[in-house]
Write a protein that holds these residues in place. Structure first.
Motif, PDB file in Angstrom:
ATOM      1  N   ILE A 133      30.026  40.730  40.180  1.00  0.00           N
ATOM      2  CA  ILE A 133      31.331  40.773  40.836  1.00  0.00           C
ATOM      3  C   ILE A 133      32.441  41.075  39.830  1.00  0.00           C
ATOM      4  CG2 ILE A 133      33.050  39.362  42.031  1.00  0.00           C
ATOM      5  CD1 ILE A 133      30.665  37.897  43.357  1.00  0.00           C
ATOM      6  N   TYR A 134      32.379  40.443  38.660  1.00  0.00           N
ATOM      7  CA  TYR A 134      33.423  40.673  37.665  1.00  0.00           C
ATOM      8  C   TYR A 134      33.380  42.109  37.139  1.00  0.00           C
ATOM      9  CZ  TYR A 134      36.220  40.560  33.476  1.00  0.00           C
ATOM     10  OH  TYR A 134      37.171  40.855  32.517  1.00  0.00           O
ATOM     11  N   PHE A 135      32.181  42.592  36.800  1.00  0.00           N
ATOM     12  CA  PHE A 135      32.075  43.925  36.211  1.00  0.00           C
ATOM     13  C   PHE A 135      32.411  45.027  37.207  1.00  0.00           C
ATOM     14  CE2 PHE A 135      28.976  42.029  32.965  1.00  0.00           C
ATOM     15  CZ  PHE A 135      29.972  41.903  32.015  1.00  0.00           C
ATOM     16  N   MET A 136      32.347  44.731  38.509  1.00  0.00           N
ATOM     17  CA  MET A 136      32.773  45.726  39.492  1.00  0.00           C
ATOM     18  C   MET A 136      34.224  46.110  39.266  1.00  0.00           C
ATOM     19  SD  MET A 136      31.025  44.976  43.218  1.00  0.00           S
ATOM     20  CE  MET A 136      31.895  43.446  43.543  1.00  0.00           C
ATOM     21  N   GLN A 137      35.005  45.196  38.723  1.00  0.00           N
ATOM     22  CA  GLN A 137      36.417  45.476  38.477  1.00  0.00           C
ATOM     23  C   GLN A 137      36.598  46.626  37.491  1.00  0.00           C
ATOM     24  OE1 GLN A 137      39.069  41.660  38.898  1.00  0.00           O
ATOM     25  NE2 GLN A 137      37.442  41.221  37.424  1.00  0.00           N
ATOM     26  N   TYR A 138      35.663  46.772  36.550  1.00  0.00           N
ATOM     27  CA  TYR A 138      35.739  47.877  35.596  1.00  0.00           C
ATOM     28  C   TYR A 138      35.676  49.234  36.301  1.00  0.00           C
ATOM     29  CZ  TYR A 138      34.802  44.533  31.791  1.00  0.00           C
ATOM     30  OH  TYR A 138      34.856  43.500  30.890  1.00  0.00           O
ATOM     31  N   HIS A 139      35.138  49.240  37.510  1.00  0.00           N
ATOM     32  CA  HIS A 139      35.045  50.475  38.295  1.00  0.00           C
ATOM     33  C   HIS A 139      36.142  50.548  39.350  1.00  0.00           C
ATOM     34  CE1 HIS A 139      31.271  51.367  36.338  1.00  0.00           C
ATOM     35  NE2 HIS A 139      30.782  50.209  36.713  1.00  0.00           N
ATOM     36  N   GLY A 140      37.132  49.651  39.232  1.00  0.00           N
ATOM     37  CA  GLY A 140      38.242  49.661  40.180  1.00  0.00           C
ATOM     38  C   GLY A 140      37.929  49.005  41.501  1.00  0.00           C
ATOM     39  N   ILE A 141      36.928  48.100  41.522  1.00  0.00           N
ATOM     40  CA  ILE A 141      36.453  47.515  42.780  1.00  0.00           C
ATOM     41  C   ILE A 141      36.828  46.043  42.865  1.00  0.00           C
ATOM     42  CG2 ILE A 141      34.448  47.125  44.251  1.00  0.00           C
ATOM     43  CD1 ILE A 141      32.977  49.251  42.520  1.00  0.00           C
ATOM     44  N   LEU A 169      43.007  43.437  40.736  1.00  0.00           N
ATOM     45  CA  LEU A 169      41.981  43.315  39.712  1.00  0.00           C
ATOM     46  C   LEU A 169      42.549  42.503  38.553  1.00  0.00           C
ATOM     47  CD1 LEU A 169      40.840  47.058  39.549  1.00  0.00           C
ATOM     48  CD2 LEU A 169      39.808  45.232  40.913  1.00  0.00           C
ATOM     49  N   ASN A 170      41.716  41.654  37.960  1.00  0.00           N
ATOM     50  CA  ASN A 170      42.109  40.881  36.782  1.00  0.00           C
ATOM     51  C   ASN A 170      41.080  41.141  35.688  1.00  0.00           C
ATOM     52  OD1 ASN A 170      44.428  38.995  37.799  1.00  0.00           O
ATOM     53  ND2 ASN A 170      42.862  38.928  39.387  1.00  0.00           N
ATOM     54  N   ILE A 171      41.424  42.024  34.765  1.00  0.00           N
ATOM     55  CA  ILE A 171      40.472  42.496  33.763  1.00  0.00           C
ATOM     56  C   ILE A 171      40.859  41.996  32.381  1.00  0.00           C
ATOM     57  CG2 ILE A 171      39.438  44.540  32.713  1.00  0.00           C
ATOM     58  CD1 ILE A 171      40.040  46.045  35.291  1.00  0.00           C
ATOM     59  N   ARG A 172      39.918  41.356  31.716  1.00  0.00           N
ATOM     60  CA  ARG A 172      40.153  40.902  30.345  1.00  0.00           C
ATOM     61  C   ARG A 172      39.793  42.044  29.390  1.00  0.00           C
ATOM     62  NH1 ARG A 172      39.893  35.109  27.843  1.00  0.00           N
ATOM     63  NH2 ARG A 172      41.891  35.327  28.878  1.00  0.00           N
ATOM     64  N   MET A 295      28.426  46.488  28.951  1.00  0.00           N
ATOM     65  CA  MET A 295      29.511  46.484  29.922  1.00  0.00           C
ATOM     66  C   MET A 295      30.842  46.176  29.249  1.00  0.00           C
ATOM     67  SD  MET A 295      28.517  47.533  32.789  1.00  0.00           S
ATOM     68  CE  MET A 295      30.158  47.294  33.457  1.00  0.00           C
ATOM     69  N   THR A 296      31.626  47.210  29.011  1.00  0.00           N
ATOM     70  CA  THR A 296      32.996  47.041  28.549  1.00  0.00           C
ATOM     71  C   THR A 296      33.890  47.830  29.496  1.00  0.00           C
ATOM     72  OG1 THR A 296      33.169  49.000  27.124  1.00  0.00           O
ATOM     73  CG2 THR A 296      32.090  47.046  26.185  1.00  0.00           C
ATOM     74  N   TYR A 297      35.148  47.498  29.499  1.00  0.00           N
ATOM     75  CA  TYR A 297      36.057  48.202  30.413  1.00  0.00           C
ATOM     76  C   TYR A 297      36.095  49.703  30.132  1.00  0.00           C
ATOM     77  CZ  TYR A 297      39.575  48.499  26.674  1.00  0.00           C
ATOM     78  OH  TYR A 297      40.244  48.811  25.519  1.00  0.00           O
ATOM     79  N   ARG A 298      35.804  50.086  28.876  1.00  0.00           N
ATOM     80  CA  ARG A 298      35.815  51.513  28.519  1.00  0.00           C
ATOM     81  C   ARG A 298      34.687  52.295  29.195  1.00  0.00           C
ATOM     82  NH1 ARG A 298      39.013  53.029  24.207  1.00  0.00           N
ATOM     83  NH2 ARG A 298      40.105  51.317  23.162  1.00  0.00           N
TER      84      ARG A 298
END
Length: 320
Positions: A133-141, A169-172, A295-298
């Motif tokens: 669920i958290y890593f989905m945010q890296y894809h804008g989800i 989205l709350n991305i660290r 899995m990084t935001y990049r």
């Protein structure tokens, strides 16, 4: 030949060579990819193409960890590697234990030991679901766990980039920087689903995205080419993705009930189905479940395609 060119040619192979379109062979491929848990789904597919009856494969250096060497005339099997051309793996039958080895691992012992870290025995701990669920945010989800629908509905994904519904989205970015941004997509799961059902349903929803069934959000340019397929083809691909992911995780999925009747009724899978996209999508989802290091935001679609998000990061970093 680049990795992308190799993948493209393999997808053409599945599309054009009739033997690979047969439902029986496709079902065998799904089972094969699920069994080879140490390989990315795409590489498992490559091994299947080269040696359909392989039981277990590793690189020569990995075999040495089990006191085994590759036989002199063994046939290497080609796999793809990140940021490189190819690597070679060898089937367990093409290896042996030298006489001077301190301990001889049995073939069954090796396969069981290597597969242990990937077993979940039909249950999923909450941390795996939370990572996904958290890593989905890296894809804008963004994620909505409270979808009020009947028991026959598991999940849905929708483009909310231009809708009135705002999801945050709350991305660290690192230990000092947290970024708040507007979501481009929303995945919703049935509020009555358990953790296993949620993962299976999310995998199906993400299968639609990573198989390019959805158009690019506005502002993402030509991040991918929208595959405007018939609903039956889209559902077949998304269910195949969910089946592959859940088989790897050891959890049940309704995909079996969807795919099995189709494969039984039809001699061939739909011609438009992309086996390459199915494997690509399953690999991305499994990485989100397991491989925290990758899995990084990049690596996410958001950073790669959204110029406004990139500019926001630059402005925040410049103020620190």
């Amino acid at each position: 030949m680049t990795v992308e060119e190799t993948k493209s040619k393999l997808d053409i192979l599945f599309s054009e060579v009739k033997a690979y379109r047969k439902s029986k062979h496709f079902a065998e491929l799904l089972g094969f990819c699920a069994k080879f848990k140490t390989l990315a789904p795409y590489n498992a597919m490559l091994v299947h193409l080269q040696r359909p009856h392989a039981r277990f494969v590793l690189t020569p250096s990995e075999w040495r960890k089990y006191n085994r060497k590759v036989r002199a005339h063994a046939r290497p099997l080609v796999i793809l590697v990140p940021f490189g051309p190819v690597d070679f793996v060898f089937e367990i039958q093409d290896t042996y234990t030298p006489r001077q080895a301190p301990y001889e691992y049995g073939e069954t012992e090796i396969i069981d030991e290597v597969e242990k870290p990937f077993r979940v025995s039909g249950t999923v701990n909450s941390s795996m679901l939370n990572r996904l669920i958290y890593f989905m945010q890296y894809h804008g989800i963004a994620y909505n766990p409270n979808w009020e629908v009947g028991s026959d509905c598991g999940a849905q994904i929708e483009d909310i980039a231009e809708s009135d519904e705002y999801r945050q989205l709350n991305i660290r970015i690192n230990k000092n920087i947290d970024v708040v941004y507007r979501a481009k997509f929303l995945v919703s799961t049935n509020k009555n689903a358990d953790d296993c059902e949620k993962i299976a349903s999310i995998a199906h929803a993400l299968g639609h995205l990573f198989c390019y069934h959805l158009p690019c959000p506005k502002g993402w340019g030509n991040a991918w080419e929208h595959r405007n397929l018939d609903k039956e083809v889209k559902e077949f691909e998304a269910e195949a993705v969910a089946r592959m992911v859940c088989d790897r995780l050891g959890i049940g999925t309704h995909s079996e009930r969807y795919l099995a009747p189709y494969l039984f009724r039809h001699n061939e899978i739909p011609r438009e189905v992309s086996v390459e996209n199915i494997c690509f999508a399953a690999n991305k989802i499994l990485t989100m479940c397991f491989d925290i290091q990758k899995m990084t935001y990049r690596n996410g679609l958001l950073y790669k395609n959204d110029s406004n998000f990139q500019e926001l990061l630059k402005s925040i970093k410049s103020k620190k």
